[in-house]
Each structure stands twice: as structure tokens, then as C-alpha cells.
Design an enzyme around this catalytic site. Structure first.
Site, mmCIF file in Angstrom:
data_model
loop_
_atom_site.group_PDB
_atom_site.id
_atom_site.type_symbol
_atom_site.label_atom_id
_atom_site.label_comp_id
_atom_site.label_asym_id
_atom_site.label_seq_id
_atom_site.Cartn_x
_atom_site.Cartn_y
_atom_site.Cartn_z
ATOM 1 N N ASP A 315 0.809 -1.068 -0.046
ATOM 2 C CA ASP A 315 0.104 0.087 -0.059
ATOM 3 C C ASP A 315 0.933 1.308 -0.119
ATOM 4 O O ASP A 315 0.332 2.413 0.211
ATOM 5 C CB ASP A 315 -1.015 0.022 0.990
ATOM 6 N N ARG A 318 0.163 3.737 3.214
ATOM 7 C CA ARG A 318 -0.667 4.418 3.278
ATOM 8 C C ARG A 318 -1.477 4.010 4.618
ATOM 9 O O ARG A 318 -1.865 5.057 5.417
ATOM 10 C CB ARG A 318 -1.673 4.446 2.110
ATOM 11 N N LEU A 362 9.996 -2.638 3.930
ATOM 12 C CA LEU A 362 10.369 -4.037 3.660
ATOM 13 C C LEU A 362 9.064 -4.960 3.031
ATOM 14 O O LEU A 362 8.103 -5.069 3.542
ATOM 15 C CB LEU A 362 10.763 -4.722 4.941
#
Length: 442
Positions: A315, A318, A362
Site C-alpha cells: 500500500d 498508506r 520491507l
């Protein structure tokens, strides 16, 4: 009276017998009359056009057809699910996707041709080596070649890595594609690892599953990985069963310990010699740990008969803290129901081993690979160095500048003990912590 130029032709007309009066005709005058006739015609056309325009303006607007009835309809592939036209960028992406799909069979043919050519080259090389040589070539062939070390047999350990994919509605299409690639990499790394973990993909559905069923349809033939519809709580409970399956010599059909559930070898070999009563207690104490950088607890080691959950979310950072909140909500729900399932949270010990210079993300497959490397060597620092990309930059804390006389390369990277230290992962505030919940590495 108009003068007649000597350049203009003059014609004489009269009676055939010459008795009538003669008349001269000027060609210029004739052309002038033709021009007057033409201009009169233009004025007539303009008047007719004006009449047509007046007639058109007199038509009521309510009687005109709607634009949609006149304009040609867009192709169906350029409309979204609701029938609305796509933007230019979206239409361009869709057009490229359709072109890529249309050439799928051609790519298969090219791949097969490459594989066939590679086999032919290998066959020719083996035949060339088998043919007896002469002179120096024969002497070189008689030279004993060092024998290749046979590959070691992969060992199944009683530990489970679970990828939680219940974030399908939070990702865009390109992020789902990235997650699918990361899951594929997790499967590949686990399959090729010397010490394997039980790998499972839970909450497998939505558009992510549609991509696997379509583009990655070969996943149904993968071995050593489970695709589950259940959420991570039920999947973790099921993992307890498959990790203890055939875990003793009398249970295994071939007399080998851990044929199905796993063997206590490698970093788990210290548990192999404990009494059976202690092994039963060890199985009962198996943990369920959700890896998230927001956890206040740090993961120090992996334990047998335990399940470690990795958030399958790409994402771009986010949704901050969503995996920690999800794990805590599940733990509270289990407590309210009075079940024995205890869900813990932890973060990888990147801050204890690496010095990070920036905030990084990561990837899910990197978390999986780091834990696989730890199962091989039992050292977090070495696991971080082998897995985290070079482009992320960083170094081990015990290899800092000035401590061990490390050298500085021309690009400014500190080198300790003759090797450059790689680093990555997400840095949470002042402490570098692993992010298992998000992340596509761009």
C-alpha cells in the site's frame, strides 16, 4: 464607348450572302457578360444557404436528438464496469493489457523454443565431452575434475509462515500485481531453502485470487504451500495440526521423525534431545505471532511449533498500523470468546543489528526470506545482510565507522571486515524496525 484592343479577337457576322449589315463582336465584352452571370449565380447560392440556415434555426431544441444518439459508441473495452468512459491513461493501460494478453500464445512458443535450444546445446556439450580427444585435449580430459558436492536434502521444520491477504480492498490493481509477485517469491524461496517452513496463504480471495486463477493459473501445482479461504486466526489454529502431524518415529509411516510436521534439526536441533514429556509441552506452548513494526515486543528467535504471520499488504505505507490493530482486535475477540488461542505481536530486531539512515519499507517476501535465512544460520545480522537489498544502504552496528577500522569506498559507503553491509526495512521513529505489514520496494 469601349476601345477594342488589337490583341482581342474580333468576329464579323452578317448574312451569308453579304447583303445584311455587318456586326463586330468583342470577346472581352462576352467574357464580361459571363462574369456578371457568374456573380449573379453566387448571390443566388448565398441567398439559398441563408434560407436553409433560417429553416434549421427554426427547429425547436426539444426535437433535436441527444448527442449519444448521434456520436458513435465507444468500444466496450474502453468503458468501466458502470458503463462510463475511461480516461485516456486508463484506456492506454487497458489497451496495453489487451495487447499483452493477445500475445500470450506467442510468448509460450518463444519460451518453448528457447528451452529446446538450451537442451540441444547441453546435449551437444555432453557429446563433445564424451568423444575421445587426441594430444593435449586427451591429456586435459584425463585430468581429474573435482567432484561436485551433492546437494543436501531439504529439511522440513515444524514452523509455519502465514501470509495474511485480507487486505484486497485496500490495494490498487498494480499493488495486487506486486503482492502476487511477492507471494510467488515466498513460495520459491521456501522451496529452494535448505530448511523449509510450512507456508500458507490465508484469506485468499477477491481480485488477488482472480489474478492467480487467470495469469498465474499454474499455482495449483505448487507443492509445499497451502491456499486457504479462512482468516489468519483459523489458519493459525489449523497450522498447529499440520506441524505436529507424524512428528515422532512411531507415528511416521517410514520411521523418520517429522516426515510431515517437521524435524527438529538446524537451529531447532537443541530441542531434539529433550524428553518426550518436554516435547509435548513444547508443542502445547507453540505461539501465534503477528509481525508488525508497531508492536512493542521484539522477536528474538523463532520457536518450533509456532506460527508467524506476515501481512500481505502492498500500500506504499498508506495504511499505517493496520496490521497491529488487526492483530490486537483478533486477540481481544479470542479473549471474549474464551478460546485458548493467544495472538501475540512482535517486530523483527532490525534496530538491534542494523544502523539505518532512512525510513524504508520491507516487502512481504523479504520478511519471509529473512526468517528462512535465520533458520539456516541462527543469526539475525547475517540474515539481514543476505536478504535486504544493497540499494537500501546500511551497516551492522558492530561494523560502524571507527570501531573496527572499516574503509570507506569512493561512493561514501562504509565497509567493515572487507564486505559492504546491506540494509533495508522500515525505520519506525528513532529505532529501525521491520515492517511485515506493508510493502512494495520501489
Amino acid at each position: 464607348m469601349r476601345k477594342v484592343s488589337h490583341h482581342e479577337p474580333i468576329t464579323v457576322s452578317g448574312d451569308p450572302d453579304g447583303t445584311g449589315p455587318m456586326q463586330m463582336h468583342d470577346a472581352g465584352a462576352v467574357n464580361h457578360d459571363a462574369g456578371d452571370s457568374q456573380s449573379m449565380g453566387d448571390r443566388g447560392d448565398a441567398a439559398a444557404f441563408k434560407n436553409i440556415q433560417n429553416d434549421r434555426d427554426s427547429v425547436p431544441l426539444d426535437d433535436l436528438p441527444p448527442p449519444s444518439a448521434v456520436e458513435p459508441p465507444l468500444p466496450t473495452q474502453y468503458l468501466d464496469e458502470d458503463g462510463n468512459p475511461l480516461s485516456k491513461n486508463q484506456a492506454k493501460k487497458l489497451r496495453k493489457k489487451l495487447e499483452w494478453e493477445s500475445k500470450r500464445e506467442d510468448r509460450k512458443v518463444i519460451r518453448k523454443e528457447k528451452v529446446t535450444a538450451k537442451r540441444e546445446r547441453r546435449r551437444a556439450a555432453r557429446q563433445a565431452e564424451a568423444e575421445p580427444g587426441t594430444g593435449d585435449n586427451n591429456q586435459a580430459q584425463n585430468t581429474q575434475q573435482p567432484k561436485k558436492t551433492p546437494p543436501q536434502r531439504a529439511v522440513q521444520l515444524p514452523v509455519t509462515f502465514l501470509v495474511d491477504c485480507d487486505f484486497d480492498n485496500l490495494m490498487r490493481d498494480n499493488e495486487r500485481i506486486s503482492l502476487a509477485s511477492q507471494i510467488t517469491r515466498c513460495y520459491s524461496d521456501n522451496k529452494n531453502s535448505l530448511f523449509r517452513a510450512h507456508l500458507a496463504i490465508c484469506s485468499f480471495g477477491g481480485k488477488l485470487r482472480e489474478r492467480f486463477d487467470g495469469i498465474l493459473g499454474h499455482y495449483t501445482g505448487w507443492r509445499g504451500v497451502r491456499f486457504l479461504d479462512e482468516d489468519f486466526v483459523k489458519a493459525a489454529e489449523a497450522a498447529t495440526g499440520w506441524m505436529t502431524m507424524h512428528s515422532s518415529a512411531e507415528d511416521g509411516p517410514t520411521g523418520q521423525k517429522g516426515e510431515e510436521g517437521g524435524e527438529l534439526k538446524g537451529v531447532f536441533s537443541k530441542y531434539a534431545a529433550i524428553p518426550d514429556s518436554e516435547k509435548s509441552r513444547l508443542k502445547a506452548e507453540g505461539e501465534i505471532v503477528y509481525l508488525t513494526s508497531d508492536s512493542p515486543h521484539t522477536l528474538t528467535e523463532l520457536k518450533p511449533y509456532s506460527t508467524y504471520i506476515i501481512g500481505g499488504l502492498v500500500d506504499k505505507n498508506r495504511e499505517k498500523g493496520i496490521c497491529y490493530k488487526r492483530a490486537r482486535a483478533a486477540a481481544e475477540l479470542c479473549e471474549d470468546k474464551g478460546t485458548t488461542t493467544n495472538i501475540k505481536t512482535a517486530k523483527l530486531p532490525i534496530g538491534e543489528y542494523l544502523e539505518m539512515s532512512s525510513r524504508k519499507v520491507l516487502a512481504t517476501n523479504h520478511v519471509n526470506e529473512i526468517m528462512l535465512k535465520w533458520l539456516e544460520c541462527g543469526d539475525w545480522g547475517e540474515a539481514f545482510m543476505q536478504v535486504i537489498p544493497k540499494r537500501k544502504g546500511g551497516q551492522l552496528k558492530d561494523q560502524g565507522a571507527g570501531e573496527k577500522g572499516g574503509e570507506v569506498e569512493s561512493d561514501g559507503t562504509q565497509v567493515g571486515h572487507g564486505r559492504k553491509v546491506e540494509a533495508g526495512g522500515e525505520v519506525d521513529g528513532d529505532e529501525a524496525t521491520a515492517v511485515a505489514e506493508s510493502g512494495n520496494i520501489a
